[in-house]
Write a protein that holds these residues in place. Structure first.
Motif, PDB file in Angstrom:
ATOM      1  N   MET A   1       0.852  -1.183   0.000  1.00 56.70           N
ATOM      2  CA  MET A   1       0.000   0.000   0.000  1.00 56.70           C
ATOM      3  C   MET A   1       0.890   1.235   0.000  1.00 56.70           C
ATOM      4  SD  MET A   1      -3.225   0.931   2.490  1.00 56.70           S
ATOM      5  CE  MET A   1      -2.283   1.441   3.927  1.00 56.70           C
ATOM      6  N   GLN A   2       0.871   1.978  -1.097  1.00 59.18           N
ATOM      7  CA  GLN A   2       1.738   3.146  -1.252  1.00 59.18           C
ATOM      8  C   GLN A   2       0.890   4.409  -1.392  1.00 59.18           C
ATOM      9  OE1 GLN A   2       5.026   2.762  -0.876  1.00 59.18           O
ATOM     10  NE2 GLN A   2       4.668   0.556  -0.658  1.00 59.18           N
ATOM     11  N   ARG A   3       1.454   5.513  -0.945  1.00 59.97           N
ATOM     12  CA  ARG A   3       0.779   6.808  -1.005  1.00 59.97           C
ATOM     13  C   ARG A   3       1.084   7.460  -2.355  1.00 59.97           C
ATOM     14  NH1 ARG A   3       2.045  12.188   1.032  1.00 59.97           N
ATOM     15  NH2 ARG A   3       0.275  13.175   2.077  1.00 59.97           N
ATOM     16  N   ASP A   4       0.113   7.460  -3.254  1.00 62.42           N
ATOM     17  CA  ASP A   4       0.303   7.959  -4.615  1.00 62.42           C
ATOM     18  C   ASP A   4      -0.680   9.101  -4.866  1.00 62.42           C
ATOM     19  OD1 ASP A   4       0.703   8.428  -7.282  1.00 62.42           O
ATOM     20  OD2 ASP A   4       0.259   6.383  -7.954  1.00 62.42           O
ATOM     21  N   LEU A   5      -0.233  10.322  -4.595  1.00 64.62           N
ATOM     22  CA  LEU A   5      -1.122  11.477  -4.751  1.00 64.62           C
ATOM     23  C   LEU A   5      -1.379  11.810  -6.207  1.00 64.62           C
ATOM     24  CD1 LEU A   5       0.038  13.866  -1.882  1.00 64.62           C
ATOM     25  CD2 LEU A   5      -1.367  11.796  -1.816  1.00 64.62           C
ATOM     26  N   SER A   6      -0.447  11.429  -7.090  1.00 65.73           N
ATOM     27  CA  SER A   6      -0.673  11.685  -8.512  1.00 65.73           C
ATOM     28  C   SER A   6      -1.865  10.876  -9.019  1.00 65.73           C
ATOM     29  CB  SER A   6       0.581  11.350  -9.322  1.00 65.73           C
ATOM     30  OG  SER A   6       0.883   9.958  -9.253  1.00 65.73           O
ATOM     31  N   ALA A   7      -2.069   9.679  -8.471  1.00 68.17           N
ATOM     32  CA  ALA A   7      -3.225   8.870  -8.878  1.00 68.17           C
ATOM     33  C   ALA A   7      -4.524   9.529  -8.444  1.00 68.17           C
ATOM     34  CB  ALA A   7      -3.121   7.467  -8.282  1.00 68.17           C
ATOM     35  N   LEU A   8      -4.511  10.218  -7.287  1.00 68.98           N
ATOM     36  CA  LEU A   8      -5.696  10.964  -6.859  1.00 68.98           C
ATOM     37  C   LEU A   8      -5.956  12.147  -7.787  1.00 68.98           C
ATOM     38  CD1 LEU A   8      -5.128  11.092  -2.978  1.00 68.98           C
ATOM     39  CD2 LEU A   8      -6.901   9.794  -4.167  1.00 68.98           C
ATOM     40  N   ALA A   9      -4.898  12.855  -8.165  1.00 70.38           N
ATOM     41  CA  ALA A   9      -5.057  14.082  -8.950  1.00 70.38           C
ATOM     42  C   ALA A   9      -5.482  13.802 -10.387  1.00 70.38           C
ATOM     43  CB  ALA A   9      -3.748  14.868  -8.931  1.00 70.38           C
ATOM     44  N   ARG A  10      -5.030  12.688 -10.938  1.00 66.24           N
ATOM     45  CA  ARG A  10      -5.349  12.446 -12.351  1.00 66.24           C
ATOM     46  C   ARG A  10      -6.585  11.573 -12.552  1.00 66.24           C
ATOM     47  NH1 ARG A  10      -0.642   9.052 -11.662  1.00 66.24           N
ATOM     48  NH2 ARG A  10      -1.223   6.837 -11.768  1.00 66.24           N
ATOM     49  N   GLY A  11      -7.136  11.027 -11.447  1.00 64.93           N
ATOM     50  CA  GLY A  11      -8.255  10.104 -11.575  1.00 64.93           C
ATOM     51  C   GLY A  11      -9.596  10.797 -11.757  1.00 64.93           C
ATOM     52  N   GLU A  12     -10.548  10.051 -12.252  1.00 65.74           N
ATOM     53  CA  GLU A  12     -11.958  10.468 -12.322  1.00 65.74           C
ATOM     54  C   GLU A  12     -12.728   9.387 -11.573  1.00 65.74           C
ATOM     55  OE1 GLU A  12     -13.448  13.085 -13.555  1.00 65.74           O
ATOM     56  OE2 GLU A  12     -11.890  14.053 -14.762  1.00 65.74           O
ATOM     57  N   PHE A  13     -13.213   9.708 -10.379  1.00 64.53           N
ATOM     58  CA  PHE A  13     -13.754   8.701  -9.482  1.00 64.53           C
ATOM     59  C   PHE A  13     -15.282   8.727  -9.453  1.00 64.53           C
ATOM     60  CE2 PHE A  13      -9.508   9.781  -7.994  1.00 64.53           C
ATOM     61  CZ  PHE A  13      -8.931   8.520  -7.886  1.00 64.53           C
ATOM     62  N   ASP A  14     -15.859   7.565  -9.210  1.00 66.35           N
ATOM     63  CA  ASP A  14     -17.295   7.513  -8.950  1.00 66.35           C
ATOM     64  C   ASP A  14     -17.603   8.095  -7.577  1.00 66.35           C
ATOM     65  OD1 ASP A  14     -18.058   6.074 -11.348  1.00 66.35           O
ATOM     66  OD2 ASP A  14     -17.155   4.296 -10.440  1.00 66.35           O
ATOM     67  N   LEU A  15     -16.726   7.799  -6.611  1.00 70.02           N
ATOM     68  CA  LEU A  15     -16.970   8.195  -5.225  1.00 70.02           C
ATOM     69  C   LEU A  15     -15.669   8.663  -4.588  1.00 70.02           C
ATOM     70  CD1 LEU A  15     -18.858   8.290  -2.692  1.00 70.02           C
ATOM     71  CD2 LEU A  15     -18.126   5.934  -2.234  1.00 70.02           C
ATOM     72  N   VAL A  16     -15.714   9.854  -3.986  1.00 71.00           N
ATOM     73  CA  VAL A  16     -14.607  10.363  -3.180  1.00 71.00           C
ATOM     74  C   VAL A  16     -15.055  10.349  -1.724  1.00 71.00           C
ATOM     75  CG1 VAL A  16     -13.084  12.304  -2.682  1.00 71.00           C
ATOM     76  CG2 VAL A  16     -13.772  11.829  -5.051  1.00 71.00           C
ATOM     77  N   VAL A  17     -14.365   9.572  -0.905  1.00 67.25           N
ATOM     78  CA  VAL A  17     -14.692   9.466   0.518  1.00 67.25           C
ATOM     79  C   VAL A  17     -13.741  10.353   1.302  1.00 67.25           C
ATOM     80  CG1 VAL A  17     -14.935   7.927   2.502  1.00 67.25           C
ATOM     81  CG2 VAL A  17     -15.494   7.090   0.200  1.00 67.25           C
ATOM     82  N   VAL A  18     -14.298  11.224   2.120  1.00 64.98           N
ATOM     83  CA  VAL A  18     -13.507  12.107   2.974  1.00 64.98           C
ATOM     84  C   VAL A  18     -13.616  11.589   4.401  1.00 64.98           C
ATOM     85  CG1 VAL A  18     -13.226  14.455   3.855  1.00 64.98           C
ATOM     86  CG2 VAL A  18     -13.931  14.084   1.471  1.00 64.98           C
ATOM     87  N   GLY A  19     -12.503  11.135   4.950  1.00 61.80           N
ATOM     88  CA  GLY A  19     -12.487  10.621   6.320  1.00 61.80           C
ATOM     89  C   GLY A  19     -12.062   9.166   6.361  1.00 61.80           C
ATOM     90  N   GLY A  20     -10.971   8.898   7.071  1.00 59.43           N
ATOM     91  CA  GLY A  20     -10.419   7.553   7.141  1.00 59.43           C
ATOM     92  C   GLY A  20     -10.607   6.889   8.480  1.00 59.43           C
ATOM     93  N   GLY A  21     -11.736   7.169   9.171  1.00 56.77           N
ATOM     94  CA  GLY A  21     -12.113   6.394  10.342  1.00 56.77           C
ATOM     95  C   GLY A  21     -12.851   5.139   9.905  1.00 56.77           C
ATOM     96  N   ILE A  22     -13.501   4.466  10.828  1.00 53.49           N
ATOM     97  CA  ILE A  22     -14.133   3.194  10.499  1.00 53.49           C
ATOM     98  C   ILE A  22     -15.261   3.375   9.484  1.00 53.49           C
ATOM     99  CG2 ILE A  22     -15.678   3.309  12.498  1.00 53.49           C
ATOM    100  CD1 ILE A  22     -14.212   0.161  10.772  1.00 53.49           C
ATOM    101  N   PHE A  23     -16.025   4.447   9.560  1.00 56.53           N
ATOM    102  CA  PHE A  23     -17.149   4.613   8.637  1.00 56.53           C
ATOM    103  C   PHE A  23     -16.659   4.903   7.218  1.00 56.53           C
ATOM    104  CE2 PHE A  23     -19.199   5.091  12.706  1.00 56.53           C
ATOM    105  CZ  PHE A  23     -20.409   4.447  12.519  1.00 56.53           C
ATOM    106  N   GLY A  24     -15.695   5.802   7.074  1.00 61.09           N
ATOM    107  CA  GLY A  24     -15.174   6.082   5.746  1.00 61.09           C
ATOM    108  C   GLY A  24     -14.453   4.893   5.152  1.00 61.09           C
ATOM    109  N   ALA A  25     -13.654   4.187   5.969  1.00 62.10           N
ATOM    110  CA  ALA A  25     -12.902   3.036   5.472  1.00 62.10           C
ATOM    111  C   ALA A  25     -13.836   1.914   5.043  1.00 62.10           C
ATOM    112  CB  ALA A  25     -11.929   2.544   6.543  1.00 62.10           C
ATOM    113  N   ALA A  26     -14.872   1.656   5.840  1.00 62.20           N
ATOM    114  CA  ALA A  26     -15.813   0.594   5.501  1.00 62.20           C
ATOM    115  C   ALA A  26     -16.591   0.947   4.237  1.00 62.20           C
ATOM    116  CB  ALA A  26     -16.763   0.337   6.665  1.00 62.20           C
ATOM    117  N   ALA A  27     -17.000   2.210   4.094  1.00 66.32           N
ATOM    118  CA  ALA A  27     -17.727   2.614   2.888  1.00 66.32           C
ATOM    119  C   ALA A  27     -16.836   2.515   1.661  1.00 66.32           C
ATOM    120  CB  ALA A  27     -18.252   4.043   3.048  1.00 66.32           C
ATOM    121  N   ALA A  28     -15.576   2.924   1.781  1.00 65.68           N
ATOM    122  CA  ALA A  28     -14.656   2.831   0.647  1.00 65.68           C
ATOM    123  C   ALA A  28     -14.460   1.384   0.224  1.00 65.68           C
ATOM    124  CB  ALA A  28     -13.315   3.473   1.013  1.00 65.68           C
TER     125      ALA A  28
END
Length: 576
Positions: A1-28
């Motif tokens: 698991m690597q931190r790749d911010l370029s993949a975030l910047a260039r992607g077109e996502f169906d869903l962007v989840v804000v928050g990496g607690g249990i609720f955001g992680a489970a939804a993602a």
């Protein structure tokens, strides 16, 4: 698991989840498993705020009998079963002893009826749980003699015995959230920590993603998505207010839920003990009197709590004061004779902000929140492309996520596969017998590795423990334990190389057991910092800054103030 911010910047996502607690992680994870293209960002580290400060209990809903709330009992038991089923290395049953007194509402007869009703309402609670040691048994009862033998500090006046029921307990809440994040990445999600969604991106009258900031480097960039799920917990309102000019209507009230850790067992065996608090539940239809406080065995320590307080301030600045800690110690010492706890016995205080009921700030008997809150802003204010989730309890994360992703798919007009979130093991969860897995690990680690370190390794990594074993073989120096802890150097290296531990705090608080019950000693911290520096290429100034940050956190927690949320702490740390 690597931190790749370029993949975030260039992607077109169906869903962007804000928050990496249990609720955001489970939804993602659920969204990615169902075929959506998902991004997840967290302003601090994954499970770095409220979820990190969980009391480690996975509630199965027995307390909701007092409210006659059968749907919530069923939901909680379902969620507990999901954790035990998909993450059996990080969740296990926890017996809880409830003393009984006299012939009234606190009697053994009343409790027997309540436990029998609960067992009946949750008769399917072990469906699909492969490991017998992870199954929840029916409740049982202890005699007065047995209770006084095991718990001599209880008030003997009118004591008739005790009932025992099982809930669940987490071995390591941050690693449990991390397992969801790792599994989401394996399912195709792009996830990054220390990335803050500072503003909602709006185009053509709808939300089209977020403006994000890399909190480690300071760079800003856009993350584009068809729909945004704001699952930032107590920070959710801040994102709404900064982007839309106002938060939720009505605003969500929060409680600072707090407990403390004593680094030894205060009661015999592996059972938690309930004690009467000084407050009661004003919403209870059928009440046994005072609410419960708990003495909970966790690893070699005891968790003591929980206390609640209405909080309306900055989510980065809540704290536990020394007078509050003193009052809590007095309450526990009165409830269980012979403890004699003082502030010197406490190694960590912990607190998180959770949704609460409507209460006066000075109210003594507080109303708790009963349901999570999912807001579709298309309905609330005509703004398409945005959902906000305020999750009420860590326990219900995997169940609530399914309904949230169902709503996401409806909004996107997507037909997707049914959810597998409650049945598909998360990373590390693919095994059928925990003790057999420990035995397998003992055969595979280098000779001389102590049994406690092996067991902790399997708890934290489950069936993926072999990745750490490979590092033990690669670098013999990493076989040593860090100081007097049971954490192996290879665990820190693995956190830096493969688990997106970007800071020393990420590694020692949330990737292993090193700082989870108190200060492990300077030798252990310095050894961990050296390994992080080697893996991440830090210079000496960065190493000292990272050590200063971790020591400051431990000092604040030890002196009666809560660990600061991870995002806030990073603002005050100078990184070179």
């Amino acid at each position: 698991m690597q931190r790749d911010l370029s993949a975030l910047a260039r992607g077109e996502f169906d869903l962007v989840v804000v928050g990496g607690g249990i609720f955001g992680a489970a939804a993602a994870l659920d969204a990615a498993q169902r075929g959506l293209k998902v991004a997840l960002v967290e302003r601090g580290d994954f499970c770095g705020a409220t979820s990190a400060h969980s009391f480690k209990m996975i509630h199965g809903g027995i307390r909701y009998l007092q409210h006659a709330d059968v749907p919530r009992i069923r939901q909680s038991a379902r969620a507990r079963a999901a954790f035990l089923r998909i993450a059996p290395h990080l969740a296990h049953p926890l017996p809880i002893v409830v003393p009984t007194y006299g012939w009234g509402m606190r009697s053994k007869l009343v409790l027997r009826l309540g436990i029998a009703a609960y067992d009946l309402l949750t008769a399917d609670r072990n469906r699909g749980i492969a490991d017998p040691s992870r199954r929840i048994p029916n409740g049982w009862f202890l005699s007065r003699t047995e209770v006084l033998r095991d718990y001599p500090g209880l008030d003997p006046e009118g004591l008739s015995g005790a009932g025992v029921f099982c809930d669940g307990q987490m071995y390591n809440p941050p690693r449990l959230v991390l397992a969801f994040v790792q599994s989401a990445v394996e399912a195709g999600a792009v996830c990054a920590n220390h990335v803050e969604a500072v503003k909602l991106l709006q185009r053509g009258g709808r939300v089209a993603g977020v403006v994000a900031c890399d909190r480690l480097a300071g760079d800003r960039f856009e993350i584009r998505g068809r729909l945004v799920l704001n699952a930032a917990g107590p920070y959710a309102e801040r994102l709404l207010e900064g982007s839309l000019g106002r938060g939720l209507t009505p605003p969500t009230p929060f409680s600072r839920d707090a407990y403390f850790i004593v680094p030894r067992r205060l009661v015999a065996g592996d059972r938690a003990l309930t004690l009467p608090s000084l407050t009661s539940d004003p919403d209870a239809i059928v009440s046994r009197g005072a609410r419960h406080l708990f003495l909970v065995p966790w690893r070699e320590a005891t968790l003591v709590g929980v206390w609640h307080k209405v909080y309306r301030g900055d989510p980065d600045r809540y704290e536990i004061t020394e007078p509050e800690l003193g009052a809590w110690l007095g309450e526990i010492n009165r409830a269980y004779d012979g403890l004699g706890l003082t502030p010197d016995d406490v190694t960590l205080c912990s607190a998180g902000l959770v949704p609460f009921g409507e209460n006066d700030p000075e109210a003594e008997h507080l109303r708790y929140a009963h349901r999570s809150r999912l807001v579709d802003h298309a309905e609330e204010r005509g703004l398409e492309g945005l959902l906000t989730l305020i999750g009420v309890r860590y326990t219900t994360g995997p169940v609530e996520a399914v309904g949230v992703v169902d709503a996401v798919c409806r909004r996107l007009g997507r037909r997707v596969a049914p959810s597998r979130l409650e049945t598909e093991p998360v990373r590390g969860g693919r095994f059928h017998d925990f003790e057999a897995l420990v035995a397998e690990a003992a055969r595979r680690v280098p000779p001389g590795t102590d049994a406690a370190s092996i067991r902790a390794l399997v708890h934290n990594h489950g069936s993926a423990f072999g990745e750490v074993v490979a590092l033990l073989e690669e670098r013999p120096a990493w076989r040593a334990r860090l100081g007097d802890s049971r954490v192996l150097g290879a665990e820190i290296a693995h956190a830096a190389r493969s688990e997106m531990a970007m800071t020393l705090a990420d590694a020692v608080f949330r990737r292993c057991d090193l700082c989870t019950t108190g200060h492990p000693g300077d030798a252990a911290l310095e050894a961990a910092a050296r390994i992080m520096a080697e893996c991440r290429g830090w210079r000496s100034a960065r190493v000292e800054a990272e050590l200063d940050d971790v020591r400051r956190r431990l000092r604040l927690a030890r002196t009666g103030r809560a660990l600061l949320a991870d995002g806030a702490a990073k603002e005050e740390m100078v990184v070179t």
